[in-house]
Write an enzyme that holds these catalytic residues in place. Sequence first.
Site, mmCIF file in Angstrom:
data_model
loop_
_atom_site.group_PDB
_atom_site.id
_atom_site.type_symbol
_atom_site.label_atom_id
_atom_site.label_comp_id
_atom_site.label_asym_id
_atom_site.label_seq_id
_atom_site.Cartn_x
_atom_site.Cartn_y
_atom_site.Cartn_z
ATOM 1 N N ASP A 57 0.890 -1.214 -0.037
ATOM 2 C CA ASP A 57 0.033 0.004 -0.031
ATOM 3 C C ASP A 57 0.967 0.929 -0.060
ATOM 4 O O ASP A 57 0.567 1.957 -0.651
ATOM 5 C CB ASP A 57 -0.907 -0.052 1.448
ATOM 6 C CG ASP A 57 -1.799 1.334 1.123
ATOM 7 O OD1 ASP A 57 -2.641 1.327 0.471
ATOM 8 O OD2 ASP A 57 -1.804 1.968 2.445
ATOM 9 N N GLU A 129 -2.088 -5.277 -3.347
ATOM 10 C CA GLU A 129 -1.177 -4.315 -2.771
ATOM 11 C C GLU A 129 -0.228 -5.480 -2.408
ATOM 12 O O GLU A 129 1.134 -5.165 -2.183
ATOM 13 C CB GLU A 129 -1.769 -3.911 -1.651
ATOM 14 C CG GLU A 129 -2.837 -2.542 -2.006
ATOM 15 C CD GLU A 129 -3.363 -1.858 -1.103
ATOM 16 O OE1 GLU A 129 -4.029 -0.890 -1.087
ATOM 17 O OE2 GLU A 129 -3.775 -2.667 0.032
#
Length: 238
Positions: A57, A129
């Site tokens: 992320d 992610e």
Amino acid sequence: MSTKAVAGDLADLEARIGHVFADRSQLVRALTHISALAPSPTLRRTDCYQRLEFLGDRVLGLVIASLLCAHFPEAEEGELSRRLAVLVRKETCADIAREWGAGDFLRLGDGEAQNGGKKKSALLGDICESIIGAVYLDGGFPAAQALVERAFIEKLRNPTRPLRDPKTMLQEWAQARGLTPPLYKLAARSGPDHAPVFVIAVTIPGFDPVEARGGSKRAAEQAAAQNFLAREGVTDLT
């Protein structure tokens, strides 16, 4: 499934994302949901994708921010922030994971698999992610940067979603009318820990509350805001 079959499958995914892992265990971890660890006394919670998702992320945000600055040199901070928010949101990440076909490679517990885990947007967004995080650990920042650029560049150049997410739109709609900011409250929670369902209610004084469900609080909040806007007939703040 045999070791050879697993290796072949992962080679297919590596080809799709454009990165061959030196340490394939990183990719295996990126694809492992916590529900898959439950029956095994030898595996730990850290053997699932969650830590890689956390890392990916941050890497994704940095790479996208850099790409936006390069591709929109005249854009002000506000526009860059809105573009960034659209590109790094879970829904966009889930779209990327689907393009990779990542759902076919997920390692899930029986319950999560039976509940359609391989197709859940919230889970696929996480996996996008976690794969980025795994590539970063395996090949360093240049490899992760190249992966993100390949996967996201078309969506960066040609956004398919509004530059304002529903929560932001609702906030601005209320502010423009001198109303109290929207308040989001958890109305209910159900499902097992590995596959929760949240019901969020959004309220603005003077209006009836609106509820929505989601696989995370954030997703449910966005859905509730979208439902509120739809009910009020708001499609464009201009």
